[in-house]
Scaffold this active site. Structure first.
Site, PDB file in Angstrom:
ATOM      1  CG  HIS A 179      -2.056  -0.835   1.299  1.00 39.35           C
ATOM      2  ND1 HIS A 179      -2.571  -1.313   2.489  1.00 39.35           N
ATOM      3  CD2 HIS A 179      -2.822  -1.366   0.318  1.00 39.35           C
ATOM      4  CE1 HIS A 179      -3.595  -2.091   2.233  1.00 39.35           C
ATOM      5  NE2 HIS A 179      -3.767  -2.147   0.929  1.00 39.35           N
ATOM      6  NE  ARG A 240      -5.384  -9.643   2.253  1.00 38.32           N
ATOM      7  CZ  ARG A 240      -5.015  -8.473   1.753  1.00 38.32           C
ATOM      8  NH1 ARG A 240      -4.047  -7.781   2.306  1.00 38.32           N
ATOM      9  NH2 ARG A 240      -5.590  -8.001   0.677  1.00 38.32           N
ATOM     10  CD  GLU A 381      -3.834   2.694  -3.566  1.00 41.54           C
ATOM     11  OE1 GLU A 381      -5.084   2.597  -3.574  1.00 41.54           O
ATOM     12  OE2 GLU A 381      -3.094   1.769  -3.255  1.00 41.54           O
TER      13      GLU A 381
END
Ligand code: AMP
Length: 395
Positions: A179, A240, A381
């Site tokens: 990230h 996760r 991003e």
């Protein structure tokens, strides 16, 4: 200048075309089910998305359709592919070699192929995307922007695991962090918002989405981050586990006869919010069930909040202070209750938020008397990738 940003996943390809003079997204879209049919959603601002079924045996056919749409009269924005000045690729893993964004050539692709064993999910589709661009777009410059490169200055005592050192030497098992493009973007934006040079700031950035990570940024340099060898380490996520006692893994394998693939699937896709709540990987659904009194949903949310607090606290210790705390990504940007609970009882660190500003969804949610500026910054991003790519075009 026009930059096409591409983010290739195992069966998907996301794209955005930026006009760098205005910073505007001209068109964006998503190809899905590559390899097993195909579907494309293509969107221009202020118009209904164009969605259609297609046949994409590989990423190359998907990209070919994207390029066709970009120049089409009805759905496009440019007259010819030549108007695209460069392509920026989101690449999850740059291994130990790529410490910053890099123009892509055969040597870069060859190196990325050698590190597929440590990047088995994201490496192959990214390589396919780069190769497809080269075949379809000829000499248009391509730039790789690596999620790991923001962490390339992390010191060895923060990246090497306390296991036999030979495992690092032989298999490159170490912490890489992920990230990075998001953390880099929001930390730079945070400095802009508080009006100080980033070189004067100690920032902790919390990217909390379906995947979550937290990063300590000292004077603009990431010194530590919660994800490690893979995006599995750190806080619990949608599916996760985040960090657990490693001995739990062989214990489960022996107790249930699971093999390595099965335990990986359990920790990657069946754990986190989903595994604890038994309801959903989606924070909204889990938070709703928690509010309605569901014990396991409440437990999952409490775990997430406590884990974020612990990591933020440890980074304040590593940084010897904190000036700015940033929340970003799906949960960080939208979940005011979670932000409130993470920041509760953190006044020892100077972190204190204003309930009204937090509820209203302001960017700066700090209380008037707080020493630390707490900010909510939407991540971008793709724009960061476009900015990096544009730098190479100008040079
Ligand atoms: P991302 O991976 O950044 O797209 O974030 C996805 C996560 O953000 C999911 O767990 C969503 O439930 C969560 N999310 C999105 N919007 C909200 C919201 N309004 N309130 C709480 N969680 C949200």
């Amino acid at each position: 200048m026009k930059i096409l940003v591409i983010n290739a996943g195992s069966s998907s390809l996301k794209y955005q075309l930026f006009d760098m003079e205005s910073g505007d997204v001209l068109v964006k879209g998503l190809c899905e089910r590559i390899g097993s049919g195909g579907e494309i959603t293509h969107k221009r601002p202020n118009s209904e998305p164009y969605k259609t079924e297609a046949e994409f045996p590989t990423h190359e056919e998907a990209l070919a359709m994207v390029l066709d749409l970009l120049v089409s009269k009805e759905y496009g924005f440019i007259e010819s592919i030549d108007e695209i000045d460069a392509v920026g690729h989101r690449i999850a893993h740059g291994g130990e070699k790529y410490k910053q964004s890099t123009p892509i050539d055969d040597e870069v692709i060859a190196y990325l192929e050698t590190i597929v064993p440590i990047n088995p999910l994201h490496g192959p589709p990214a390589i396919k995307g780069m190769k497809a661009c080269k075949r379809l777009m000829g000499n248009v410059p391509q730039v790789g922007v690596f999620d790991t490169s923001f962490y390339s200055n992390m010191e060895d005592f923060r990246t090497i695991y306390p296991i036999p050192y030979e495992l690092y030497e032989q298999y490159k098992i170490r912490r890489y962090g992920f990230h990075g493009t998001s953390h880099r973007y929001v930390s730079a934006k945070a400095a802009e918002i508080v009006g100080k040079p980033i070189e004067e700031l100690k920032i902790v950035t919390c990217h909390l989405g379906n995947g979550s990570s937290i990063t300590a940024v000292d004077k603009g340099i990431a010194i530590d981050t919660s994800m490690g060898f893979t995006p599995q380490e750190g806080v619990p996520m949608g599916t996760r586990s985040g960090s657990i006692d490693p001995t739990v893994i062989p214990y489960i394998m022996k107790a249930t006869n699971m093999n390595a693939d099965e335990i990986e699937d359990l920790l990657n896709r069946k754990s986190g919010l989903l595994g604890v709540s038994g309801i959903s990987n989606d924070n909204r659904n889990v938070a709703k069930a928690a509010n309605e009194g569901n014990y396991r949903a409440g437990l999952a949310i409490k775990m997430l909040i406590n884990s974020i607090k612990k990591i933020v606290g440890s980074y304040v210790a590593e940084l010897n202070g904190i000036d700015v705390l940033v929340f970003t990504a799906g949960i960080g940007e939208n979940d005011k209750n979670l932000r409130q609970k993470v920041c509760a009882d953190m006044d020892f660190f100077g972190i204190k938020i204003d309930e009204e500003l937090n509820n209203k969804g302001e960017i700066n949610i700090s209380a008037k008397d707080a020493k630390v500026q707490t900010l909510v910054i939407p991540t971008d991003e793709e724009y960061m990738i476009a900015l990096d790519t544009a730098k190479f075009c100008k040079e």
